[in-house]
Design an enzyme around this catalytic site. Structure first.
Site, mmCIF file in Angstrom:
data_model
loop_
_atom_site.group_PDB
_atom_site.id
_atom_site.type_symbol
_atom_site.label_atom_id
_atom_site.label_comp_id
_atom_site.label_asym_id
_atom_site.label_seq_id
_atom_site.Cartn_x
_atom_site.Cartn_y
_atom_site.Cartn_z
ATOM 1 N N PHE A 58 1.118 -1.314 0.154
ATOM 2 C CA PHE A 58 0.185 0.286 -0.455
ATOM 3 C C PHE A 58 0.625 1.088 -0.087
ATOM 4 O O PHE A 58 2.055 1.240 0.581
ATOM 5 C CB PHE A 58 -1.260 -0.296 1.206
ATOM 6 C CG PHE A 58 -1.622 1.149 1.279
ATOM 7 C CD1 PHE A 58 -3.074 1.345 0.479
ATOM 8 C CD2 PHE A 58 -1.567 2.235 1.881
ATOM 9 C CE1 PHE A 58 -3.626 2.168 0.381
ATOM 10 C CE2 PHE A 58 -1.913 3.603 2.185
ATOM 11 C CZ PHE A 58 -3.406 3.595 1.028
ATOM 12 N N ASP A 113 9.409 3.041 1.104
ATOM 13 C CA ASP A 113 8.263 3.298 1.213
ATOM 14 C C ASP A 113 8.159 3.111 2.812
ATOM 15 O O ASP A 113 8.068 2.062 3.637
ATOM 16 C CB ASP A 113 7.087 2.963 1.254
ATOM 17 C CG ASP A 113 5.939 3.868 2.073
ATOM 18 O OD1 ASP A 113 5.659 4.402 2.459
ATOM 19 O OD2 ASP A 113 4.637 3.319 0.859
ATOM 20 N N LYS A 172 3.833 10.449 8.030
ATOM 21 C CA LYS A 172 2.446 10.431 9.521
ATOM 22 C C LYS A 172 3.829 10.689 10.986
ATOM 23 O O LYS A 172 3.458 11.655 10.609
ATOM 24 C CB LYS A 172 2.880 8.520 9.593
ATOM 25 C CG LYS A 172 1.746 8.471 8.662
ATOM 26 C CD LYS A 172 1.179 6.959 8.705
ATOM 27 C CE LYS A 172 0.064 6.415 7.914
ATOM 28 N NZ LYS A 172 -0.674 7.006 8.108
#
Length: 413
Positions: A141, A226, A255
């Protein structure tokens, strides 16, 4: 405030359920509009690394907002220069490293896609055409923009928006599949999460990232990691790749970097730092003084308060505590990114039962509960989590047992 869900249904796009109307937070606790208190062990999905309303965060926002909150990308700011140098140091890029500041993980990953295209264009003359193939891993994802969605193999996310960006090849989670992909494609880049959070906190096989590094080097391809979920200390290291003993060509982060303030970044190493040039990419809000100042304060506090040590210790404490609980089959992840794998596909029921008991967790898959609490948690928060989560598991286990007990009777009837 009991009609807030009607307001949401009337005014907000229908993109997912909203469990409560949260109005304030402090530390690892949040309160809804009816003053119900919840222990937040999801942390805004691995975002609120300092919890809620942390004094360092509040002070950074207040101080910077009172001086300079935004300038266009025609200018630099002291906070922007400071966060770029800090990220280079924490990632270990050396002098040649460079940083691009964005607003989110998806934007950082979009930048990574463009980086791979610029790298692939270098082969246009020597190989008769640019390399365009990007390798991703099953279960990945990388975001919900059109570009990052194209790197996300999950059909439910991607199919409504086809056609996707072309030349994305999915490899299985095995070294053999990885080697076969490099052997059969002219690869521009591989983009991979060290731990797949949305897939259920799935760890890659031992040696997978090390072999990816070797193959990328041998084939003159970029290895881009990532670390939107795993970066900024979430695993107990500043970046998860540091646990593997490898050096990527680029890494994306978001984040936890802003502890609740929107911010993302692409950090490059070595020759990959020379691929972008003026006009190839930019962002109106990327690297604005307010976001940069907050990130500096957050990362600086994580360092000065030695919170990475707490991440490692509390992560081990939580994994030990949940291993023997009802319905728990296994535990995955690192630091404070933890996947609790269940013996039955009842994760949604467990999440709901936890919510009823004042505990926020989430269910990324049918049989996994994900937790990603603040780096600041202590014994009190761990004990509260175990108590409430145990009760939620016990309630779901009791329901399952009752269902299983009635099934033979129903079948014979």
């Amino acid at each position: 405030m009991s009609d807030w869900s009607d307001d949401a249904a009337r005014d907000l796009m229908s993109l997912g359920g909203r469990l409560a109307l949260l109005t304030r937070g402090e530390g690892s606790w949040v309160w809804d509009a009816d003053e119900n208190r919840y222990l937040d062990f999801l942390g805004g999905i691995a975002v609120n690394c300092l919890g809620h309303a942390h004094p360092v965060f509040v002070d950074a926002v207040s101080r910077q907002a009172a001086t300079l909150s935004h300038v266009s990308n025609y200018f630099a700011s002291p906070a922007q220069l400071e966060i770029a140098a800090r990220l280079k140091r924490l990632a270990g890029t050396g002098e040649q490293g460079r940083v691009y500041l964005a607003n989110s993980g998806a934007e950082a990953n979009e930048t990574a896609i463009k980086l791979s295209r610029l790298h692939g264009a270098r082969f246009a003359e020597t190989e008769g055409g640019a390399r365009t193939t990007i390798l991703v891993v099953e279960g990945a994802f990388h975001g919900r923009t059109m570009g990052t969605l194209s790197l996300t193999p999950k059909a439910a996310y991607r199919d409504p928006f086809q056609p996707a960006v072309p030349d994305v090849v999915t490899v299985e989670r095995s070294v053999e599949s990885l080697e076969a992909a490099f052997a059969s494609h002219a690869v521009a880049a591989m983009i991979v999460e060290p731990i797949q959070g949305e897939a259920g906190v799935v760890e890659l096989p031992a040696g997978f990232l090390a072999r990816a590094r070797e193959l990328a080097t041998e084939n003159d391809a970029l290895l881009i990691l990532d670390e939107v979920q795993t970066g900024s200390g979430r695993t107990g290291e500043w970046f998860a790749f540091q646990r593997e003993g490898i050096t990527p060509d680029a890494v994306t982060v978001a984040k936890s970097i802003g502890a609740g303030f929107p911010l993302g970044a692409l950090i490059t190493f070595g020759a990959a730092s020379d691929l972008f040039y003026p006009g190839t990419h930019n962002s109106t809000f990327g690297g604005n003084p307010l976001a940069s100042a907050v990130a500096n304060a957050v990362l600086g506090h994580i360092e000065s308060a030695h919170l990475l040590e707490n991440v490692t210790a509390r992560g081990a404490q939580l994994r030990d505590a949940v291993t023997s609980l009802p319905l728990v089959d296994a535990v995955s992840g690192a630091g404070l990114l933890i996947g609790i794998h269940l013996t039955a596909p009842v994760a949604a029921d467990v999440r709901a039962a936890a919510h009823e008991r004042g505990l926020i967790v989430n269910a990324p898959t049918a049989d996994v509960i994900r937790i990603a609490p603040a780096y600041t948690i202590g014994d009190e928060e761990v004990d509260e989590f175990v108590s409430r989560f145990s009760a939620a598991l016990a309630a779901v286990a009791e329901t399952l047992q009752a269902q299983n007990a009635t099934t033979p009777t129903e079948a014979s009837a």
